[in-house]
Enzyme design. Structure first.
Site, PDB file in Angstrom:
ATOM      1  N   ARG A   1       0.435  -1.030  -0.098  1.00 35.72           N
ATOM      2  CA  ARG A   1       0.333  -0.238   0.252  1.00 35.72           C
ATOM      3  C   ARG A   1       1.017   1.365  -0.584  1.00 35.72           C
ATOM      4  O   ARG A   1       1.883   1.389   0.803  1.00 35.72           O
ATOM      5  CB  ARG A   1      -1.163  -0.028   1.478  1.00 35.72           C
ATOM      6  CG  ARG A   1      -1.830   1.043   1.369  1.00 35.72           C
ATOM      7  CD  ARG A   1      -2.705   1.238   2.447  1.00 35.72           C
ATOM      8  NE  ARG A   1      -2.725   1.050   3.762  1.00 35.72           N
ATOM      9  CZ  ARG A   1      -3.803   1.085   4.639  1.00 35.72           C
ATOM     10  NH1 ARG A   1      -4.476   0.610   4.902  1.00 35.72           N
ATOM     11  NH2 ARG A   1      -3.232   0.587   6.230  1.00 35.72           N
TER      12      ARG A   1
ATOM     13  N   GLY B   1       3.445   5.392  -5.492  1.00 39.17           N
ATOM     14  CA  GLY B   1       3.335   3.905  -6.112  1.00 39.17           C
ATOM     15  C   GLY B   1       2.185   2.923  -6.693  1.00 39.17           C
ATOM     16  O   GLY B   1       2.093   2.888  -7.716  1.00 39.17           O
ATOM     17  N   GLY B   2       0.971   3.350  -6.802  1.00 39.89           N
ATOM     18  CA  GLY B   2      -0.102   2.812  -7.198  1.00 39.89           C
ATOM     19  C   GLY B   2      -0.538   3.889  -8.957  1.00 39.89           C
ATOM     20  O   GLY B   2      -0.031   3.425  -9.922  1.00 39.89           O
TER      21      GLY B   2
ATOM     22  N   TYR C   1      -2.214   9.375 -15.112  1.00 44.12           N
ATOM     23  CA  TYR C   1      -2.647  10.360 -16.318  1.00 44.12           C
ATOM     24  C   TYR C   1      -3.374  11.844 -15.213  1.00 44.12           C
ATOM     25  O   TYR C   1      -3.166  11.330 -14.274  1.00 44.12           O
ATOM     26  CB  TYR C   1      -3.656   9.927 -16.753  1.00 44.12           C
ATOM     27  CG  TYR C   1      -4.663  10.523 -16.466  1.00 44.12           C
ATOM     28  CD1 TYR C   1      -5.887   9.581 -15.709  1.00 44.12           C
ATOM     29  CD2 TYR C   1      -5.597  11.475 -16.165  1.00 44.12           C
ATOM     30  CE1 TYR C   1      -7.025   9.860 -14.778  1.00 44.12           C
ATOM     31  CE2 TYR C   1      -7.547  11.768 -16.024  1.00 44.12           C
ATOM     32  CZ  TYR C   1      -7.599  10.343 -15.140  1.00 44.12           C
ATOM     33  OH  TYR C   1      -9.203  10.612 -14.868  1.00 44.12           O
TER      34      TYR C   1
ATOM     35  N   TYR D   1      -7.981   2.316 -12.888  1.00 45.61           N
ATOM     36  CA  TYR D   1      -8.989   2.617 -12.400  1.00 45.61           C
ATOM     37  C   TYR D   1     -10.198   1.272 -12.270  1.00 45.61           C
ATOM     38  O   TYR D   1     -10.719   0.503 -13.000  1.00 45.61           O
ATOM     39  CB  TYR D   1     -10.345   3.292 -13.132  1.00 45.61           C
ATOM     40  CG  TYR D   1     -10.623   4.194 -13.543  1.00 45.61           C
ATOM     41  CD1 TYR D   1      -9.479   5.100 -12.780  1.00 45.61           C
ATOM     42  CD2 TYR D   1     -10.933   5.461 -14.419  1.00 45.61           C
ATOM     43  CE1 TYR D   1      -9.389   6.606 -13.032  1.00 45.61           C
ATOM     44  CE2 TYR D   1     -10.984   6.689 -14.395  1.00 45.61           C
ATOM     45  CZ  TYR D   1      -9.833   7.719 -13.124  1.00 45.61           C
ATOM     46  OH  TYR D   1     -10.028   8.908 -14.447  1.00 45.61           O
TER      47      TYR D   1
END
Ligand code: FAD
Ligand code: NAG
Ligand code: NAG
Ligand code: NAG
Ligand code: NAG
Ligand code: NAG
Ligand code: NAG
Ligand code: NAG
Length: 523
Positions: free
Chosen positions: A100, A172-173, A180, A463
């Site tokens: 995470r 990180g994610g 974007y 997403y």
């Protein structure tokens, strides 16, 4: 039908007792890998530590998953050696690890699991080292996007980085998943501006671009870090930005010709000056007669001042009727805040450092728009939106730099040929109404079928949407992974699987939508 979440609850209750034995030896293993200069015990939070629940809850960003996260250990890494110990020990015990950074995963995949697991929490590893001479920076993955923006702002008012639009999202994610932001028509995605990275691989080795090789370096620029290793940091290119940028928002309801203007937007938004990004948001509001009506919001960032912007708009999109008084000229760092929560009030750059966020229950889905929707089509969509009331559609225009970068350059495949990405969003505040609200997004997604990409109907990896398929990481892992993998990565899925199989053949780095390994004898 038992939902994924109820299943999870049942499973997690039965697991709690059976895992404590593993937990003891896992902690033991971690402690045995502790370096005297960087003691790991300070990073270990088990349910016996008073800190456990606050650390566990701190980066849950979707209330849907507040009660489902029961890791039996959270490791808040303070040093790279802690990440290395976590990987080595968890790999040895085949223990599921969730990584995470900012915790914004739409489906909670960074902190929820169906099996016994622990969280490797990265939020303490958030240093940002900017080198203005080379116009680059090393950014640790536990930093937030807001911290990156603020860090650059402190050094220069004429530099920036194509980050996402929400300052609390984690590096990180966001970056590993191909993030974007509103500069993508000018500068491409975040991943189009990365020149090096550090990763801890399945053997616990710390690698940089040179030692990991170009394949793995390619994969962690859009294929999702969590399938390949723990990304420790990225080296980013700082891009040049004018001292003054302009933000505006213009809204049109149905009785103000919203349909005509939205129709027109579809013909210009991906062809405009690359300095201009006009996001379109369709939602439902109260009309003057208290009947629900459709509203189109045009929210834009222009890399330049308002005089230049007005010329561009006059030439390309006069139908919107943009006026000078609609424009807010500001610095890029402030524009990030203004764009995020559109207000006319002051944007204080220190808010970029605020890691606290107002939370809601939410569900998101995505689609790609390849060609303009007809006016009749738009009328149908308005009707459905008004019927469903609570779902909003956000269109992010492509074109510009996005259309120039080849689809195989990074794992993110949605380049030329896309007019816009669509996000479906519903937020709610009553826990008990989850089914009702999630169903609204699924209904709208179904109504949208005729207007969006097909064969395959593609989606944006960042997403995350478990409706597209779930990987149980059993013996069907590859066939399960292919279902969502093709939608997220199209032709790049095959290369991701190949790289994944090379760097992590035992599929240690896995989650509900990770890139699967190749089954033996395939391909
Ligand atoms: C309010 C909001 C606004 C958003 N706006 C944008 C936007 O403008 N542009 C955009 O592109 N996206 C946007 N997103 C989506 C966002 O980019 C993704 O949810 C992203 O994955 C979040 O990154 P994170 O580090 O915060 O999340 P996390 O939940 O921490 O991680 C997401 C995924 O990445 C993995 N991961 C995290 N850190 C690492 C690491 N160091 N190494 C390996 N794997 C790792 C996790 O295991 C998980 O699978 C938005 C999301 C939200 C909730
Ligand atoms: C959690 O408790 C253990 C055992 O008492 C201790 O060694 C460790 O340092 C504690 N963790 C933190 C973060 O304080
Ligand atoms: C809507 O469009 C019509 C025809 O193009 C025009 O006459 C009218 O003034 C417009 N209304 C508004 C509110 O812009
Ligand atoms: C919209 O109208 C409904 C009644 O139809 C009312 O309950 C609600 O408060 C109104 N919302 C706003 C923002 O005015
Ligand atoms: C911002 O200012 C414009 C122009 O003055 C106004 O029409 C609009 O309602 C304002 N928006 C907010 C959110 O205050
Ligand atoms: C523009 O944004 C700045 C910075 O937040 C703010 O001080 C100013 O009031 C805004 N101006 C308008 C017209 O909205
Ligand atoms: C940070 O943001 C939260 C949520 O919007 C807000 O409640 C809080 O006051 C902010 N903190 C600071 C220091 O501004
Ligand atoms: C949601 O949709 C499912 C499947 O169509 C249905 O079974 C369920 O009753 C719906 N729930 C609500 C609250 O609408």
């Amino acid at each position: 039908m038992l939902s994924w979440l109820s299943l999870l609850l049942l499973i997690s209750i039965s697991w709690i007792s059976s895992v404590s034995a593993t937990s003891g030896s896992f902690v033991h293993c971690l402690l045995s890998h502790s370096q005297p200069s960087h003691p790991i015990s300070a990073a270990i939070h088990t349910p016996n530590n008073g800190s456990y629940s606050s650390v566990q809850q701190r980066y849950i960003r979707n209330l849907r998953f507040k009660t489902f996260s029961k890791p039996y250990l959270i490791l808040t890494a303070l040093h790279v050696s802690h990440i290395q110990a976590a990987v080595v020990c968890a790999h040895r015990q085949n223990l599921q690890m969730k990584i995470r950074s900012g915790g914004h995963d739409y489906e909670g995949l960074s902190y929820v699991a169906e099996v016994p697991f622990f969280i490797l929490d990265m939020f303490k590893l958030r240093s940002i080292h900017i080198d203005m001479e080379s116009e680059t920076a090393w950014v640790q993955t536990g930093a937030t996007l807001g911290e990156v923006v603020y860090g650059i702002y402190e050094k220069s008012k004429t530099h920036g980085f194509p980050v996402g639009v929400c300052p609390t999202v984690g590096v990180g994610g966001q970056i590993s998943g191909g993030g974007y932001g509103n500069m993508m028509r000018k500068h491409g995605l975040s991943v189009d501006n990365i020149i090096d990275a550090q990763i801890v691989n399945v053997k616990g080795k710390l690698l940089d671009r040179k030692s990991m090789g170009e394949d793995l370096f390619w994969a962690i620029r859009g294929g999702g870090g969590a399938s390949f290793g723990v990304v420790v940091s990225y080296k980013i290119i700082i891009v040049r930005i004018p001292k003054t940028v302009t933000v505006f928002q213009v809204t049109k309801t149905l009785d103000q010709n919203a349909t005509d203007i939205v129709y027109r937007w579809q013909h210009v938004a991906d062809k405009l000056d690359n300095n201009l990004f006009i996001r379109l948001i369709l939602d439902v509001v109260n009309g003057t007669d208290d009947q629900k009506t459709g509203r189109a919001r045009f929210l834009a960032l222009f890399l330049g001042d308002s005089d230049k912007l007005l010329l561009v708009m006059k030439k390309s999109f006069p139908e919107l009727g943009l006026k000078k008084s609609d424009c807010n000229e500001t610095s890029w760092a402030q524009s990030v805040l203004i764009f995020w929560k559109y207000t006319n009030g002051t944007a204080n750059v220190h808010d970029l450092l605020n890691r606290t966020q107002d939370l809601a229950y939410f569900k998101r889905k995505s689609d790609y728009l390849k060609k303009p929707i007809s006016k009749d089509g738009l009328e149908v969509i308005w009707k459905r939106l008004i019927e469903l009331q609570h779902v909003a559609l956000t269109f992010n225009p492509y074109g510009g730099r996005m259309a120039e970068i080849p689809a195989k350059e990074t794992p993110f495949p949605h380049r030329a040929g896309n007019l816009a990405k669509i996000q479906y969003a519903v937020d709610w505040h009553e826990a008990a109404k989850e089914d009702y609200y999630i169903n609204l997004t699924r209904k709208l997604y179904s109504y949208m079928t005729p207007y969006v990409s097909k064969n395959p109907r593609v989606a944006f990896f960042n997403y995350k949407d478990l409706d597209l398929g779930i990987n149980h990481n059993g013996k069907d892992s590859y066939s399960e992974g292919k279902v969502y993998g093709i939608k997220y990565f199209k032709g790049n899925f095959k290369r991701l699987v190949k790289i994944k199989t090379e760097v992590d053949p035992g599929n240690f780095f896995r989650n509900e939508q990770s890139v699967p390994t190749l089954p033996h004898g395939r391909y």
